[in-house]
Design an enzyme around this catalytic site. Structure first.
Site, mmCIF file in Angstrom:
data_model
loop_
_atom_site.group_PDB
_atom_site.id
_atom_site.type_symbol
_atom_site.label_atom_id
_atom_site.label_comp_id
_atom_site.label_asym_id
_atom_site.label_seq_id
_atom_site.Cartn_x
_atom_site.Cartn_y
_atom_site.Cartn_z
ATOM 1 N N SER A 24 0.846 -1.185 0.000
ATOM 2 C CA SER A 24 0.000 0.000 0.000
ATOM 3 C C SER A 24 0.892 1.249 0.000
ATOM 4 C CB SER A 24 -0.950 -0.040 1.206
ATOM 5 O OG SER A 24 -2.009 0.874 1.046
ATOM 6 N N LYS A 35 -22.055 16.352 6.861
ATOM 7 C CA LYS A 35 -21.078 16.605 7.907
ATOM 8 C C LYS A 35 -20.867 15.396 8.820
ATOM 9 C CE LYS A 35 -18.195 19.401 9.894
ATOM 10 N NZ LYS A 35 -16.991 19.853 9.180
#
Length: 265
Positions: A94, A146
């Site tokens: 990764s 949010k």
């Protein structure tokens, strides 16, 4: 004494930067651009190294920090005209592989784990536990997105869709970085960007690495037996050297252990 005699040629030096641990913003003992910047700058600027070697042992982490560190390495390599060779120890997966691709060449141990070119997001959901405890979650936001992926609320399909879109965008950036840095080395028509991993020679066969070997013998073969190694490594604090860590350090250690455990390490 020999170095002060102008007509005698000094032995070549290889600057060795150790990049070991998970990649995360601001965490002590983890890899990030702010913490590594002084080491990387000194490695390229001190004297005229024959090469810079990146010794990598990282399961990944933050894509932003991976990108920042790799970009700094490439900028200095171009500025100082110094070749960069990555040597993979246990794992370069990764974000760890993102760092390896900052090198001009990648050398692995025959047992190194390489790849995992993908993006992952993992969390927990606590809604059932909260109900059993009789705890009520109260969240008030301005902006409908949010509170996306709030672990204390039931998972919403719209949130998952949005998260996957973000992951796809980061994955494209990761894929582009690998494709550009490994241009001409990756086999055509083969998808290596699935998040899969390879070991040692298999990574070489797929074009994700260039060879199997180790730092000292490879550098001696290229620069002679008298080559010198200058090591650049992040220093641990005095307390941690004696095995004393704060709660935050302990949590960081657990997170690191979990990241490495994904690859059986």
């Amino acid at each position: 004494m020999k170095r002060w005699i102008p007509f005698l040629k000094s032995a070549p030096t290889v600057a060795v930067i150790r990049l070991s641990g998970t990649i995360a913003t601001g965490a002590r003992g983890q890899l990030n651009d702010a913490g590594l910047a002084p080491l990387i700058e000194r490695a390229f600027r001190k004297g005229k190294p024959a090469a810079v070697a990146l010794v990598i042992n990282s399961p990944g982490g933050s894509p932003v920090q991976s990108s920042l560190i790799a970009a700094r390495i490439r900028r200095l390599a171009a500025e100082k005209d110094v070749p960069v060779v990555a040597f993979v120890e246990d794992v370069a997966a990764s974000g760890g592989y993102w760092l390896a691709c900052a090198a001009d060449e990648i050398i692995a141990d025959e047992n190194s784990i390489i790849g995992s070119i993908g993006v992952i997001s993992a969390s927990f959901g606590f809604t059932g536990a909260m109900e059993k405890l009789g705890v009520e979650r109260r969240v008030h936001t301005a902006g409908k997105s949010k509170s996306m992926m709030d672990p204390f609320q039931p998972e919403k399909p719209a949130d998952v869709k949005r998260l996957k879109a973000l992951q796809e965008e980061i994955h494209k950036n990761f894929t582009r970085h690998v494709s550009e840095r490994r241009a001409g080395k990756l086999p055509e028509g083969e998808d290596l960007f699935t998040g899969d991993i390879w070991v040692g020679q298999s990574a070489v066969d797929t074009g994700l690495a260039d060879g199997v070997g180790h730092l000292v013998p490879v550098m001696k073969a290229r620069f002679g037996d008298k080559v010198r190694f200058r090591i650049y490594d992040q220093k641990r604090g005095l307390m941690s050297r004696f095995g004393v860590t704060l709660a935050q350090d302990a949590m960081t250690a657990l997170e690191d252990r979990a990241q490495f455990a994904r690859f059986g390490l």
